[in-house]
Design a protein around this motif. Structure first.
Motif, PDB file in Angstrom:
ATOM      1  N   ASP A  70      -2.726  -4.588   1.541  1.00 15.39           N
ATOM      2  CA  ASP A  70      -3.659  -3.655   2.177  1.00 15.39           C
ATOM      3  C   ASP A  70      -2.954  -2.759   3.194  1.00 15.39           C
ATOM      4  N   LEU A  71      -3.660  -1.669   3.593  1.00 16.70           N
ATOM      5  CA  LEU A  71      -3.139  -0.762   4.608  1.00 16.70           C
ATOM      6  C   LEU A  71      -2.940  -1.485   5.926  1.00 16.70           C
ATOM      7  N   SER A  72      -3.805  -2.447   6.188  1.00 18.34           N
ATOM      8  CA  SER A  72      -3.701  -3.201   7.438  1.00 18.34           C
ATOM      9  C   SER A  72      -2.505  -4.151   7.439  1.00 18.34           C
ATOM     10  N   ASP A  73      -1.860  -4.355   6.264  1.00 24.61           N
ATOM     11  CA  ASP A  73      -0.703  -5.240   6.168  1.00 24.61           C
ATOM     12  C   ASP A  73       0.620  -4.517   6.377  1.00 24.61           C
ATOM     13  N   CYS A  74       0.573  -3.193   6.621  1.00 20.88           N
ATOM     14  CA  CYS A  74       1.807  -2.430   6.808  1.00 20.88           C
ATOM     15  C   CYS A  74       2.586  -2.943   8.024  1.00 20.88           C
ATOM     16  N   LEU A  75       3.868  -3.102   7.860  1.00 19.86           N
ATOM     17  CA  LEU A  75       4.752  -3.433   8.973  1.00 19.86           C
ATOM     18  C   LEU A  75       5.432  -2.181   9.512  1.00 19.86           C
ATOM     19  N   THR A  76       5.822  -1.301   8.582  1.00 19.31           N
ATOM     20  CA  THR A  76       6.333   0.027   8.937  1.00 19.31           C
ATOM     21  C   THR A  76       5.709   1.035   7.981  1.00 19.31           C
ATOM     22  N   SER A 101     -17.454   9.924   7.661  1.00 18.48           N
ATOM     23  CA  SER A 101     -16.955   8.918   8.611  1.00 18.48           C
ATOM     24  C   SER A 101     -15.443   8.772   8.458  1.00 18.48           C
ATOM     25  N   ARG A 102     -14.874   7.975   9.316  1.00 20.99           N
ATOM     26  CA  ARG A 102     -13.441   7.693   9.250  1.00 20.99           C
ATOM     27  C   ARG A 102     -13.091   7.133   7.862  1.00 20.99           C
ATOM     28  N   LEU A 103     -12.064   7.745   7.281  1.00 20.06           N
ATOM     29  CA  LEU A 103     -11.640   7.285   5.964  1.00 20.06           C
ATOM     30  C   LEU A 103     -10.945   5.946   6.091  1.00 20.06           C
ATOM     31  N   ILE A 104     -11.370   5.030   5.261  1.00 18.79           N
ATOM     32  CA  ILE A 104     -10.805   3.682   5.305  1.00 18.79           C
ATOM     33  C   ILE A 104      -9.967   3.483   4.060  1.00 18.79           C
ATOM     34  N   HIS A 159       0.863  -1.183   0.000  1.00 17.55           N
ATOM     35  CA  HIS A 159       0.000   0.000   0.000  1.00 17.55           C
ATOM     36  C   HIS A 159       0.902   1.236   0.000  1.00 17.55           C
ATOM     37  N   HIS A 160       0.461   2.322  -0.640  1.00 19.75           N
ATOM     38  CA  HIS A 160       1.337   3.469  -0.840  1.00 19.75           C
ATOM     39  C   HIS A 160       1.732   4.161   0.470  1.00 19.75           C
ATOM     40  N   LEU A 161       1.068   3.857   1.578  1.00 19.97           N
ATOM     41  CA  LEU A 161       1.450   4.451   2.856  1.00 19.97           C
ATOM     42  C   LEU A 161       2.414   3.565   3.654  1.00 19.97           C
ATOM     43  N   CYS A 162       2.670   2.338   3.126  1.00 19.51           N
ATOM     44  CA  CYS A 162       3.562   1.409   3.836  1.00 19.51           C
ATOM     45  C   CYS A 162       5.011   1.616   3.393  1.00 19.51           C
ATOM     46  N   ALA A 163       5.929   1.509   4.319  1.00 24.11           N
ATOM     47  CA  ALA A 163       7.347   1.432   3.986  1.00 24.11           C
ATOM     48  C   ALA A 163       7.761  -0.019   3.814  1.00 24.11           C
ATOM     49  N   SER A 164       7.129  -0.931   4.532  1.00 25.13           N
ATOM     50  CA  SER A 164       7.302  -2.372   4.373  1.00 25.13           C
ATOM     51  C   SER A 164       5.978  -3.025   4.753  1.00 25.13           C
ATOM     52  N   CYS A 165       5.756  -4.239   4.237  1.00 24.65           N
ATOM     53  CA  CYS A 165       4.437  -4.843   4.450  1.00 24.65           C
ATOM     54  C   CYS A 165       4.503  -6.343   4.272  1.00 24.65           C
ATOM     55  N   SER A 166       3.395  -6.982   4.606  1.00 26.14           N
ATOM     56  CA  SER A 166       3.235  -8.418   4.400  1.00 26.14           C
ATOM     57  C   SER A 166       2.137  -8.724   3.411  1.00 26.14           C
ATOM     58  N   GLY A 167       1.490  -7.711   2.864  1.00 27.41           N
ATOM     59  CA  GLY A 167       0.399  -7.883   1.923  1.00 27.41           C
ATOM     60  C   GLY A 167       0.020  -6.563   1.284  1.00 27.41           C
ATOM     61  N   GLY A 209      -1.484   2.485  15.262  1.00 27.80           N
ATOM     62  CA  GLY A 209      -1.160   1.350  14.405  1.00 27.80           C
ATOM     63  C   GLY A 209      -1.571   1.517  12.962  1.00 27.80           C
ATOM     64  N   VAL A 210      -2.118   2.692  12.580  1.00 31.65           N
ATOM     65  CA  VAL A 210      -2.557   2.933  11.204  1.00 31.65           C
ATOM     66  C   VAL A 210      -1.631   3.968  10.580  1.00 31.65           C
TER      67      VAL A 210
END
Length: 817
Positions: free
Chosen positions: A710-716, A779-782, A700-708, A724-725
């Motif tokens: 989606d945004l919820s897959d961000c590791l950093t 609402s909260r942006l998802i 995801h474009h907001l992740c520096a590292s990830c496992s998948g 945590g988001v």
């Protein structure tokens, strides 16, 4: 390996087919690293009875997965002998036959099942009125023939003749199996209706009733342009198999094939086996390839087995013309293009018209030769002796007065063998030492004027006798060719060993000007010198190597001043070579050139690790691990890498580059990973990749590292995070500093309640006025996927990411204005 992959997809834990009842397990190991030798054309497995044939069948083919050749079994209808399906259990593991399958005169048996047979290639076929046949069942009493996994007959058709009611084959869709042939059952006794019920089979076709013998279709329903295809376990669509597959596949990669159309290299289908050498771009040179393999049948193997010989990267049954076997392992080029052939010598009996035929094409005489007037009188054609290169005994030319010229042993190189010299007792001052001595060459009592031994290299294990040849002029110096100077030499003293050299010259017997001696030669030509004055080129004496006249397009000549030898430049040279004869000394290249640490190297074809760029071999992109066809840094079978360990993909599903490992802003998936496919990818985008390839897919474009993905897959996170988001740059900025008006920094979150914010504004003097319209609440942006949900009054709608960011920024601007 392909075998292992097939076992995973088609077989249970023990490797058996999951949807077919297994016959008794054959008590033999599985042979998957080489092809078993099958029957030659029009021959059957040998045996005088059914039991003997079945015993031979098991001895030759038990455990075989591949047969190179044909499988032809003929029994006797009168010799039933309690035949059962398990009688053919030795063929249980068989998966492919390169030739044809022929079953003839099979007595009564309930069924014959070859559960794992995938492909009959038809490289050799049987003949019929309907064309070539690769599957023939005739004059048999088989209840049912079951080949449930047979998905391809590459060449030829299928014919059933007098099958005594065995009509289950009519339930098979043969158009899905055969590539070029047709089904012929006109003489089978079957009607157009099958005798089996295929209603329980998904394909609607089967070999026998019930679900155990259903036919698996691999061609029907395929997209246009597919040879064969598979059904995607994800969306159920049909996807193309690799063009290197035969008989179908279970995935798009070339290591997910049921069989290979050309070659199988350790489970991957390839067009050629790994070469002996590869290009090392770090060393700028060709190095030995540890993965070198030989093509043997349809397999790439480490070594040739089963009496096969290694030749030019392949395993062959016999060496081609001009080559001979080296200790039964490799084919090596024969010296001078003439391959060794051993024949038996005549010893003291002499050469006659009766035995001269045994020397036809002979290169090595195992024994001795004796030639005299009796040989000529018998009508022997001595030209037959011209291929002889070695006599493993003695050579005796004696009492020969009917010839003046003897050119018949002009290719003879060696004379003599341990313990095989002739024992003669000759005395005289020119016999050193005198008395009884061992001689390997005797030339005496002849009327010869010339004898051509221009290829002679050595006389060994005995000396020579030369005498009684008063007219002999063209003769070399035999002493120069003795292997040991202590060997006896006997020159006749009572009669001339040869004519006086001065008299020979006066009579016109003159050696060529390029010969080392004016009087010691085997004839008048520059190819008959007994030593050269200047240089020698392939037995010819020349003044300079440049004097050699070569054919157009030749490789050129290298003049080795140290050895006074003119040598051919390497065959890859064009226009000559300098400072050496090797392919790294060429003036120009005949085919391709490659840059090494030592300079230019000429090669016949670009080695693995490079691609042809005009006439230059250019190194592949450093991330390619299986060679390349062009400069592209990703897998492209026509202009890029042919294989990579890791491939980075963009969000749109396009390849970016081949890598040695995945970068931090991506996550990894294997091509063979379970469904569903990662976002943005399709089977078409994976079709060229091997199942072992690791995909590097964008986070995801907001992740520096990830496992998948989606945004919820961000590791950093790339910017910052809250609870945590990962946050966007705008969110992060709006958590910035307020309160600079008072010289004090107070941090506020955009998400602070509107009431608290109004209270703060009142306290600081109403400098900032805020109106917040609450008619609509966001609402909260998802931030998940490519589209995000926004809750509005009146319902929910899906809005692209760019629109959401714009609306978010409008709200934030109003909050701080």
């Amino acid at each position: 390996m392909l075998i292992q992959l097939l076992q995973v997809s088609l077989f249970g834990q023990e490797g058996e087919t999951s949807n077919v009842r297994r016959t008794t397990s054959p008590n033999c190991p599985v042979i998957s690293d080489t092809a078993c030798r099958g029957n030659a054309a029009n021959t059957f497995v040998q045996g005088s009875s059914t039991s003997e044939v079945l015993a031979q069948l098991a001895a030759r083919f038990c455990g075989c997965t591949s047969i190179a050749g044909n499988l032809a079994i003929q029994l006797s209808l009168q010799d039933a002998g309690g035949l059962t399906e398990d009688s053919f259990a030795s063929l249980y593991h068989l998966r492919e036959i390169s030739g044809y399958l022929h079953l003839s005169n099979i007595p009564a048996v309930t069924s014959i099942t070859l559960p794992n047979l995938r492909v009959i290639r038809g490289q050799t076929t049987l003949s019929s009125t309907h064309g070539p046949v690769s599957l023939l069942v005739e004059n048999s009493r088989i209840g049912s023939l079951n080949l449930p996994n047979l998905t391809e007959i590459s060449n030829g058709g299928a014919t059933f003749v007098s099958t005594s009611g065995m009509c289950g084959f009519l339930g098979v869709d043969w158009t899905d199996i055969m590539t070029s042939g047709q089904l012929d059952y006109s003489m089978s006794g079957c009607t157009n209706m099958p005798d089996s019920d295929c209603s329980s089979c998904p394909s609607g076709h089967c070999w026998s009733s019930g679900s155990l013998y259903c036919q698996n279709l691999t061609k029907t329903g395929c997209p246009q342009g597919c040879g064969r295809c598979f059904k995607s376990p994800g969306d159920g669509s049909y996807q193309c198999c690799s063009s290197l597959c035969a008989a179908g596949c279970y995935g798009p990669a070339n290591d997910q094939c049921y069989a290979c159309s050309i070659l199988n290299n350790n489970g991957s289908c390839v067009t050629e086996c790994p070469p002996a050498q590869v290009y090392d771009p770090a060393l700028f040179m060709l190095v030995n390839n540890p993965n070198y393999r030989l093509a043997s049948g349809g397999l790439c193997v480490q070594q040739c087995t089963g009496n096969l010989l290694e030749y030019a990267g392949t395993c062959v049954t016999s060496c081609p013309v001009g080559y001979t076997s080296n200790n039964g392992a490799k084919c090596v080029a024969c010296s001078g293009g003439v391959c060794p052939r051993v024949c038996t010598g005549t010893d003291a009996n002499g050469v006659t018209a009766g035995n001269i035929g045994q020397f036809n094409s002979c290169t090595i005489v195992n024994g001795s030769l004796s030639i005299s007037d009796s040989s000529i009188a018998s009508g022997a054609d001595l030209e037959v002796l011209s291929t002889i290169q070695e006599i493993q005994g003695f050579l005796r030319i004696e009492s020969l007065n009917t010839l003046t010229s003897f050119p018949y042993l002009r290719n003879l190189k060696k004379i003599g063998f341990p313990g095989a010299a002739v024992n003669l007792s000759i005395t005289g001052p020119l016999c050193q030492p005198g008395g009884a001595q061992m001689y390997s060459l005797v030339l005496r009592s002849t009327s010869l004027q010339s004898i051509d031994f221009s290829s002679l290299e050595v006389i060994q294990y005995g000396g020579y006798v030369l005498g009684g040849n008063p007219q002999l002029c063209y003769v070399g110096n035999f002493t120069h060719h003795l292997a040991d100077t202590n060997l006896p030499v006997c020159l006749s003293s009572n009669t001339a060993c040869r004519m006086d050299p001065t008299a020979c010259i006066a009579a016109g017997f003159v050696c060529h000007s390029q010969c080392a001696s004016n009087s010691s030669c085997w004839g008048p030509n520059d190819t008959q010198c007994d030593g050269c004055r200047n240089f020698v080129y392939k037995g010819r004496c020349v003044a300079q190597c440049t004097d050699v006249v070569l054919s157009p397009g030749n490789s050129g000549i290298f003049q080795n001043n140290g050895s006074a030898v003119c040598e051919d430049c390497d065959s890859q040279c064009l226009g000559g070579c300098v400072n050496g004869k090797g392919p790294d000394h060429c003036v120009s290249c005949r085919h391709f050139s490659i840059v090494t640490q030592y300079g230019q190297l000429c090669v016949a074809s670009c080695p693995l690790g490079t691609y042809a760029n005009g006439t230059m071999c250019t190194p592949c992109y450093h991330g390619c691990t299986a060679g390349c066809a062009g400069p592209l840094p990703y897998v492209n079978l026509t202009n890029g890498c042919l294989g990579c360990s890791h491939v980075q993909f963009c969000a749109d599903g396009k390849q970016l580059s081949c890598l040695s490992s995945c970068p931090t802003n991506t996550y990894s998936r294997r091509v063979s990973s379970p469904q569903p496919l990662p976002p943005g990818l399709s089977y078409r985008s994976l079709a060229m990749l091997q199942a072992s390839t690791t995909l590097c897919l964008p986070c995801h474009h907001l992740c520096a590292s990830c496992s998948g993905p989606d945004l919820s897959d961000c590791l950093t996170c790339r910017h910052a995070s809250r609870e945590g988001v990962c946050l966007s740059p705008v969110e992060h900025t709006n958590e910035g500093h307020l309160g600079h008006l008072f010289g004090v920094t107070v941090t506020f979150s955009v998400t602070i309640s509107v009431v608290v914010m109004v209270m703060f504004i009142v306290i600081v003097g109403g400098v900032i006025c805020v109106r917040v319209r609450r008619s609509k609440s966001y609402s909260r942006l998802i931030h998940e996927g490519e589209e995000l949900n926004i809750q509005e009054e009146g319902g929910t709608k899906e809005t692209p990411v760019s629109v959401i960011w714009n609306k978010q920024m409008e709200v934030e601007k109003k909050v701080v204005q």
